[in-house]
Write a protein that holds these residues in place. Structure first.
Motif, PDB file in Angstrom:
ATOM      1  N   VAL A 285      -4.939  13.281 -16.782  1.00 29.52           N
ATOM      2  CA  VAL A 285      -5.917  13.085 -15.718  1.00 29.52           C
ATOM      3  C   VAL A 285      -5.996  11.594 -15.447  1.00 29.52           C
ATOM      4  O   VAL A 285      -6.051  10.809 -16.402  1.00 29.52           O
ATOM      5  N   PRO A 286      -5.967  11.146 -14.209  1.00 31.19           N
ATOM      6  CA  PRO A 286      -5.932  11.920 -12.985  1.00 31.19           C
ATOM      7  C   PRO A 286      -4.566  12.575 -12.784  1.00 31.19           C
ATOM      8  O   PRO A 286      -3.536  12.044 -13.235  1.00 31.19           O
ATOM      9  N   GLU A 287      -4.580  13.704 -12.095  1.00 34.28           N
ATOM     10  CA  GLU A 287      -3.355  14.478 -11.899  1.00 34.28           C
ATOM     11  C   GLU A 287      -2.257  13.661 -11.233  1.00 34.28           C
ATOM     12  O   GLU A 287      -1.076  13.827 -11.551  1.00 34.28           O
ATOM     13  N   ARG A 288      -2.632  12.757 -10.344  1.00 30.52           N
ATOM     14  CA  ARG A 288      -1.612  11.979  -9.625  1.00 30.52           C
ATOM     15  C   ARG A 288      -0.832  11.046 -10.550  1.00 30.52           C
ATOM     16  O   ARG A 288       0.206  10.521 -10.177  1.00 30.52           O
ATOM     17  N   ALA A 289      -1.323  10.841 -11.778  1.00 21.36           N
ATOM     18  CA  ALA A 289      -0.600  10.007 -12.745  1.00 21.36           C
ATOM     19  C   ALA A 289       0.427  10.816 -13.538  1.00 21.36           C
ATOM     20  O   ALA A 289       1.288  10.236 -14.202  1.00 21.36           O
ATOM     21  N   GLY A 290       0.345  12.126 -13.478  1.00 21.77           N
ATOM     22  CA  GLY A 290       1.231  12.995 -14.254  1.00 21.77           C
ATOM     23  C   GLY A 290       2.713  12.680 -14.128  1.00 21.77           C
ATOM     24  O   GLY A 290       3.416  12.576 -15.129  1.00 21.77           O
ATOM     25  N   PRO A 291       3.237  12.522 -12.908  1.00 18.70           N
ATOM     26  CA  PRO A 291       4.674  12.251 -12.783  1.00 18.70           C
ATOM     27  C   PRO A 291       5.107  10.923 -13.386  1.00 18.70           C
ATOM     28  O   PRO A 291       6.278  10.715 -13.658  1.00 18.70           O
TER      29      PRO A 291
ATOM     30  N   ILE B 112       4.568   3.877 -10.627  1.00 12.72           N
ATOM     31  CA  ILE B 112       3.155   4.155 -10.376  1.00 12.72           C
ATOM     32  C   ILE B 112       2.511   3.016  -9.591  1.00 12.72           C
ATOM     33  O   ILE B 112       1.578   3.238  -8.815  1.00 12.72           O
ATOM     34  N   ALA B 113       3.014   1.799  -9.758  1.00 14.26           N
ATOM     35  CA  ALA B 113       2.424   0.624  -9.106  1.00 14.26           C
ATOM     36  C   ALA B 113       2.748   0.561  -7.615  1.00 14.26           C
ATOM     37  O   ALA B 113       2.024  -0.093  -6.863  1.00 14.26           O
ATOM     38  N   THR B 114       3.797   1.237  -7.184  1.00 18.81           N
ATOM     39  CA  THR B 114       4.188   1.180  -5.776  1.00 18.81           C
ATOM     40  C   THR B 114       3.921   2.478  -5.025  1.00 18.81           C
ATOM     41  O   THR B 114       4.045   2.507  -3.801  1.00 18.81           O
ATOM     42  N   ASP B 115       3.553   3.536  -5.710  1.00 22.42           N
ATOM     43  CA  ASP B 115       3.229   4.807  -5.058  1.00 22.42           C
ATOM     44  C   ASP B 115       1.828   4.710  -4.462  1.00 22.42           C
ATOM     45  O   ASP B 115       0.867   4.429  -5.171  1.00 22.42           O
ATOM     46  N   ARG B 116       1.711   4.926  -3.158  1.00 15.46           N
ATOM     47  CA  ARG B 116       0.414   4.804  -2.475  1.00 15.46           C
ATOM     48  C   ARG B 116      -0.628   5.744  -3.053  1.00 15.46           C
ATOM     49  O   ARG B 116      -1.803   5.417  -3.099  1.00 15.46           O
ATOM     50  N   GLU B 117      -0.222   6.914  -3.493  1.00 16.40           N
ATOM     51  CA  GLU B 117      -1.158   7.902  -4.029  1.00 16.40           C
ATOM     52  C   GLU B 117      -1.753   7.476  -5.376  1.00 16.40           C
ATOM     53  O   GLU B 117      -2.848   7.868  -5.730  1.00 16.40           O
ATOM     54  N   SER B 118      -0.986   6.711  -6.161  1.00 16.79           N
ATOM     55  CA  SER B 118      -1.429   6.409  -7.526  1.00 16.79           C
ATOM     56  C   SER B 118      -1.630   4.915  -7.786  1.00 16.79           C
ATOM     57  O   SER B 118      -1.881   4.531  -8.920  1.00 16.79           O
ATOM     58  N   GLN B 119      -1.554   4.093  -6.770  1.00 24.54           N
ATOM     59  CA  GLN B 119      -1.646   2.644  -6.958  1.00 24.54           C
ATOM     60  C   GLN B 119      -2.914   2.196  -7.671  1.00 24.54           C
ATOM     61  O   GLN B 119      -2.876   1.275  -8.455  1.00 24.54           O
TER      62      GLN B 119
ATOM     63  N   VAL C 281       8.802  19.980 -14.373  1.00 26.15           N
ATOM     64  CA  VAL C 281       9.867  19.383 -13.567  1.00 26.15           C
ATOM     65  C   VAL C 281       9.299  18.427 -12.527  1.00 26.15           C
ATOM     66  O   VAL C 281       9.857  17.365 -12.280  1.00 26.15           O
ATOM     67  N   THR C 282       8.152  18.780 -11.941  1.00 29.99           N
ATOM     68  CA  THR C 282       7.614  17.988 -10.830  1.00 29.99           C
ATOM     69  C   THR C 282       6.479  17.058 -11.212  1.00 29.99           C
ATOM     70  O   THR C 282       6.141  16.170 -10.437  1.00 29.99           O
ATOM     71  N   GLY C 283       5.850  17.263 -12.371  1.00 26.65           N
ATOM     72  CA  GLY C 283       4.681  16.474 -12.729  1.00 26.65           C
ATOM     73  C   GLY C 283       3.423  16.978 -12.049  1.00 26.65           C
ATOM     74  O   GLY C 283       2.375  16.350 -12.111  1.00 26.65           O
ATOM     75  N   PHE C 284       3.518  18.126 -11.386  1.00 30.18           N
ATOM     76  CA  PHE C 284       2.374  18.704 -10.679  1.00 30.18           C
ATOM     77  C   PHE C 284       1.260  19.057 -11.651  1.00 30.18           C
ATOM     78  O   PHE C 284       1.500  19.401 -12.794  1.00 30.18           O
TER      79      PHE C 284
END
Length: 180
Positions: free
Chosen positions: A110-116, A149-156, A35-38
């Motif tokens: 992987v990387p986990e931050r790309a999951g969502p 993904i392009a605008t999320d600071r965590e995954s840019q 549900v969360t992409g965690f």
């Protein structure tokens, strides 16, 4: 004496509760991740992305087998796709035994931050598969990387994503030639 009985009963209920919680933890955690992409868990999309960016990502495909007499491989090791563009990858599975295999594939990113942002439109994961002796099956995965993904600071800065699948024996079935 009554207090000892109350403590004993409380301990029995606590053990029963903790045992139940232990059995429920894995399916609840899997649901939470889906549900969360965690934890690098990909998301399921109902439709293709409406937006395709000029930026691209390299998607790597990793295959693993746990305790099964089978060969599992990606037809392409990598694919370069534009963010938002729909990609399709094919995976081949061959049963190398002389008996049917009952198996299920799990996945991770992987990387986990790309999951969502790794969105699957079609996938063979979490569906039990029966692969006959000597049979080779082709499984497609249709996906896209969401433009957010392009605008999320965590995954840019993500420019490479690895999609990893692991086939494992399906519980409740005996799998010939399975090791551990």
């Amino acid at each position: 004496m009554k207090s000892r009985n109350a403590i004993a009963i409380a301990c029995v209920f606590a053990v029963m509760f903790m045992t139940g919680a232990a059995f429920a933890a894995v399916p609840l955690y899997r649901l939470f991740c889906q549900v969360t992409g965690f934890d690098g868990t990909t998301m399921r999309a109902d439709k293709e992305s409406d937006v395709v960016l000029d930026q691209s990502v390299l998607v790597r495909f990793d295959t693993n087998v746990r305790g099964l007499p089978m060969v599992f491989r990606a037809e392409q090791v990598t694919q370069r796709v534009r963010i938002g563009e729909t990609g399709i990858a094919y995976f081949d599975v061959t049963n190398t035994s002389d008996q049917p295999i009952h198996a299920t594939a799990a996945y991770n990113v992987v990387p986990e931050r790309a999951g969502p942002y790794f969105q699957k439109l079609q996938c063979f994961c979490f569906d039990g598969q029966v692969i006959q002796p000597g049979e080779t099956r082709k499984f497609p995965v249709q996906y896209f990387v969401a433009p957010e993904i392009a605008t999320d600071r965590e995954s840019q800065g993500v420019r490479e994503i690895t999609l990893s699948y692991t086939f494992y024996p399906t519980q409740g079935f005996d799998t010939p030639g399975a090791a551990g």
